[in-house]
Design a protein around this motif. Structure first.
Motif, PDB file in Angstrom:
ATOM      1  N   GLY A  89      28.124  61.174  41.229  1.00  0.00           N
ATOM      2  CA  GLY A  89      29.049  60.373  42.003  1.00  0.00           C
ATOM      3  C   GLY A  89      30.327  59.981  41.318  1.00  0.00           C
ATOM      4  N   ALA A  90      30.400  60.081  39.980  1.00  0.00           N
ATOM      5  CA  ALA A  90      31.590  59.613  39.263  1.00  0.00           C
ATOM      6  C   ALA A  90      32.325  60.710  38.510  1.00  0.00           C
ATOM      7  CB  ALA A  90      31.206  58.501  38.284  1.00  0.00           C
ATOM      8  N   SER A  91      31.800  61.920  38.498  1.00  0.00           N
ATOM      9  CA  SER A  91      32.481  63.016  37.806  1.00  0.00           C
ATOM     10  C   SER A  91      33.761  63.391  38.542  1.00  0.00           C
ATOM     11  CB  SER A  91      31.561  64.236  37.724  1.00  0.00           C
ATOM     12  OG  SER A  91      32.268  65.365  37.244  1.00  0.00           O
ATOM     13  N   PRO A  92      34.837  63.651  37.813  1.00  0.00           N
ATOM     14  CA  PRO A  92      36.087  64.046  38.483  1.00  0.00           C
ATOM     15  C   PRO A  92      35.921  65.266  39.381  1.00  0.00           C
ATOM     16  CG  PRO A  92      36.498  63.551  36.170  1.00  0.00           C
ATOM     17  CD  PRO A  92      35.009  63.534  36.350  1.00  0.00           C
ATOM     18  N   ASP A  93      35.041  66.180  39.004  1.00  0.00           N
ATOM     19  CA  ASP A  93      34.827  67.391  39.794  1.00  0.00           C
ATOM     20  C   ASP A  93      33.824  67.196  40.924  1.00  0.00           C
ATOM     21  OD1 ASP A  93      36.593  68.771  38.191  1.00  0.00           O
ATOM     22  OD2 ASP A  93      35.034  69.567  36.872  1.00  0.00           O
ATOM     23  N   ARG A  94      33.055  66.096  40.861  1.00  0.00           N
ATOM     24  CA  ARG A  94      32.002  65.864  41.848  1.00  0.00           C
ATOM     25  C   ARG A  94      31.980  64.386  42.240  1.00  0.00           C
ATOM     26  NH1 ARG A  94      29.963  70.349  44.410  1.00  0.00           N
ATOM     27  NH2 ARG A  94      29.470  72.016  42.924  1.00  0.00           N
ATOM     28  N   ARG A  95      33.119  63.886  42.696  1.00  0.00           N
ATOM     29  CA  ARG A  95      33.223  62.466  42.994  1.00  0.00           C
ATOM     30  C   ARG A  95      32.676  62.159  44.388  1.00  0.00           C
ATOM     31  NH1 ARG A  95      35.869  59.177  39.824  1.00  0.00           N
ATOM     32  NH2 ARG A  95      37.209  60.808  38.954  1.00  0.00           N
ATOM     33  N   GLY A  96      31.918  61.063  44.489  1.00  0.00           N
ATOM     34  CA  GLY A  96      31.408  60.624  45.781  1.00  0.00           C
ATOM     35  C   GLY A  96      29.976  61.047  46.027  1.00  0.00           C
ATOM     36  N   LEU A  97      29.431  60.582  47.156  1.00  0.00           N
ATOM     37  CA  LEU A  97      28.009  60.781  47.456  1.00  0.00           C
ATOM     38  C   LEU A  97      27.789  61.444  48.810  1.00  0.00           C
ATOM     39  CD1 LEU A  97      26.613  57.345  46.151  1.00  0.00           C
ATOM     40  CD2 LEU A  97      26.546  59.558  44.984  1.00  0.00           C
TER      41      LEU A  97
END
Length: 313
Positions: A89-97
């Motif tokens: 959820g917090a990675s710049p490449d994988r932001r959000g849920l």
């Protein structure tokens, strides 16, 4: 320290979680391996990381910590002997849920960790743009597919946490087994109150982060001290407050009476709090690791705990 375990859902864990946020940041690969080796040699088995670690470092994208841990497990051939917690959820490449992001992120983490399952999978930060129903259904699917053993939650507002727990129970889905809150002697209202109440009501195991308040609770930050650390600025802010000074004085007193380090006492206080199963702390060197391990064996008296609690009020 072998044989000392606590429960998170169906997981048996060592009562001190080793933070992996420093791996690939202030600890290079070789140093990280030495810290991991020392932690497991002492009986530790509960390692924490995230797909976002350490994207804040210039030249990093996130996932560096997972990659180091995955390579270490492969080299040591010990995947079945350790409990790995990571986050989405917090990675710049994988932001959000969003469901699509969760599905993609877990595959990325599995690849970096060189494993086919994650023991404890946290939502790193809540995503209010996504209904809790979608988040919990997606996480339940990971459990059903065998990619995740238990699910957990970190930074979330109490109302959303309660809605998530109620939905899982109502629909018979996988339910959060743990919560990872910001919680320590100089930051108590970040967990005490509604979040702790929900943890008690639903049986969530707490794995608090910032157990040492960015190093302030090690006692190395004193008036006039020059500390070479990436976290010196944040830790130094606590030193400026009356509360911080009270906490340090109480820690010094208890540590002196117990023949323990200030850091050990601070972590032992946290471990003594309701719902807390395993305080989370990182060590960028083997030398920094020892006080954390000592805290596991440090049995504070009720008077010790009360004195520290009062000082930190």
């Amino acid at each position: 320290m072998a044989g000392i375990t606590k429960k998170i859902g169906d997981l048996d864990v060592f009562p001190l979680s080793l933070g992996g946020n420093v791996f690939g940041w202030t600890a290079d690969r070789d140093t990280s391996y030495r810290v991991l080796d020392a932690y497991t040699a002492a009986g530790g088995d509960f390692i924490d990381t995230a797909d976002a670690y350490s994207a804040w470092v210039e030249g990093n994208r996130g996932g560096e910590s997972e990659e180091i841990i995955g390579a270490w497990m492969e080299a040591r051939r010990n995947r079945g002997d350790v409990v790995i917690g990571t986050k989405v959820g917090a990675s710049p490449d994988r932001r959000g849920l969003s469901p699509a992001n969760i599905k993609g992120a877990v595959e990325d983490s599995l690849r970096r960790l060189r494993t086919d399952y994650i023991d404890l999978y946290y939502t790193h930060r809540d995503d209010p743009s996504v209904p809790v129903e979608d988040i919990m259904t997606s996480l339940d699917g990971l459990v059903r597919d065998g990619k995740v053993r238990e699910i957990a939650v970190s930074n979330i507002e109490p109302e959303r946490l309660q809605a998530s727990l109620e939905f899982s129970e109502r629909e018979g889905l996988a339910r959060y087994a743990a919560i990872q809150p910001h919680y320590n002697l100089v930051s108590r209202d970040t967990y005490e109150g509604p979040r702790m109440d929900l943890a008690r009501r639903y049986g969530l195991a707490a794995v608090p982060y910032y157990a040492l308040a960015s190093g302030f609770l090690t006692g190395k930050y004193r008036p006039g001290a020059d500390v070479d650390s990436q976290r010196a600025g944040k830790a130094g802010e606590y030193l400026k407050s009356e509360r911080g000074q009270r906490v340090l004085a109480a820690l010094d007193a208890v540590a002196g009476e117990r023949g323990a380090s200030v850091a050990s006492v601070a972590v032992a206080w946290l471990a003594a709090q309701p719902t807390v199963v395993a305080p989370l702390a990182s060590a960028r060197t083997v030398e920094q690791l020892q006080p954390l391990l000592d805290a596991v064996r440090l049995d504070l008296s009720s008077e010790d705990v009360a004195r520290l609690t009062e000082a930190s009020a």
